[in-house]
Scaffold this motif. Structure first.
Motif, PDB file in Angstrom:
ATOM      1  N   TRP A  36     -23.777   6.461  14.761  1.00  0.00           N
ATOM      2  CA  TRP A  36     -21.973   6.173  15.281  1.00  0.00           C
ATOM      3  C   TRP A  36     -21.229   6.869  16.350  1.00  0.00           C
ATOM      4  O   TRP A  36     -20.686   7.259  15.405  1.00  0.00           O
ATOM      5  CB  TRP A  36     -21.805   4.849  14.737  1.00  0.00           C
ATOM      6  N   ARG A  38     -18.281   6.738  19.231  1.00  0.00           N
ATOM      7  CA  ARG A  38     -17.292   5.883  19.839  1.00  0.00           C
ATOM      8  C   ARG A  38     -17.013   6.684  21.708  1.00  0.00           C
ATOM      9  O   ARG A  38     -16.089   8.107  21.134  1.00  0.00           O
ATOM     10  CB  ARG A  38     -16.415   5.030  19.844  1.00  0.00           C
ATOM     11  N   ARG A  45     -15.813  11.664  23.592  1.00  0.00           N
ATOM     12  CA  ARG A  45     -16.699  10.951  22.872  1.00  0.00           C
ATOM     13  C   ARG A  45     -16.274  11.780  20.850  1.00  0.00           C
ATOM     14  O   ARG A  45     -16.766  12.490  21.138  1.00  0.00           O
ATOM     15  CB  ARG A  45     -17.817  10.666  22.522  1.00  0.00           C
ATOM     16  N   ASP A  90      -9.032   1.061  17.770  1.00  0.00           N
ATOM     17  CA  ASP A  90     -10.676   1.278  17.819  1.00  0.00           C
ATOM     18  C   ASP A  90     -11.374   0.918  18.945  1.00  0.00           C
ATOM     19  O   ASP A  90     -12.386   0.882  18.802  1.00  0.00           O
ATOM     20  CB  ASP A  90     -11.386   0.274  17.044  1.00  0.00           C
ATOM     21  N   TYR A  94     -19.358   2.133  21.685  1.00  0.00           N
ATOM     22  CA  TYR A  94     -18.987   2.593  20.986  1.00  0.00           C
ATOM     23  C   TYR A  94     -20.983   2.922  20.992  1.00  0.00           C
ATOM     24  O   TYR A  94     -22.144   1.678  22.056  1.00  0.00           O
ATOM     25  CB  TYR A  94     -19.751   1.291  19.725  1.00  0.00           C
ATOM     26  N   GLY A 116     -24.874   2.398  24.499  1.00  0.00           N
ATOM     27  CA  GLY A 116     -23.723   1.759  23.909  1.00  0.00           C
ATOM     28  C   GLY A 116     -22.968   0.028  24.019  1.00  0.00           C
ATOM     29  O   GLY A 116     -23.173  -0.468  25.365  1.00  0.00           O
ATOM     30  N   GLU A 118     -19.931  -2.307  24.418  1.00  0.00           N
ATOM     31  CA  GLU A 118     -17.688  -1.657  24.223  1.00  0.00           C
ATOM     32  C   GLU A 118     -17.766  -2.905  23.142  1.00  0.00           C
ATOM     33  O   GLU A 118     -18.046  -4.665  22.945  1.00  0.00           O
ATOM     34  CB  GLU A 118     -17.815  -2.682  25.811  1.00  0.00           C
TER      35      GLU A 118
END
Length: 123
Positions: A36, A38, A45, A90, A94, A116, A118
């Motif tokens: 994973w 983000r 990234r 955060d 993702y 992805g 959001e």
């Protein structure tokens, strides 16, 4: 062509939780490293969590340790990212990914990506 599907993002207040899902119709995660990642606006990234295809060895980004967990449902061929105690930092898109390299959290080493999902965390 393999296309992973990430879902479960949304808008949540700080301290809240979200569970992201990653599935790939017709594709098995067996024998692939899973990650994973983000990407926040204007930032590189980054790997959130990556799991080895060989021994389950797991890398966690320091920023999410103790708040995020990863799990899978083999029957559904789905990988989940449970995100608790979310923070505004955060906020990002993702992505889930699968790769043939045994164990890496370098995003460019992953072969297959989802579109992805959001995640926005408000303060």
């Amino acid at each position: 062509d393999v296309q992973l599907q990430a879902s479960g993002g949304g808008l949540v207040q700080a301290g809240g939780s979200l569970r992201l899902s990653c599935t790939a119709p017709g594709f098995s995660f067996d024998n692939y490293a899973i990650g994973w990642f983000r990407q926040a606006p204007g930032k590189e990234r980054e790997g959130v969590v990556c799991i080895s295809s060989v021994d389950g060895n797991t890398y966690w980004a320091d920023s999410v340790k103790g708040r995020f967990t990863i799990s899978s449902d083999n029957a559904k061929n789905t990988v989940y990212l449970q995100m608790n105690n979310l923070k505004p930092e955060d906020t990002a898109v993702y992505y889930c990914a699968a790769g043939t390299a045994q164990f890496t959290c370098v995003w460019s080493m992953y072969n297959y990506w989802g579109q992805g999902t959001e995640v926005t965390v408000s303060s």
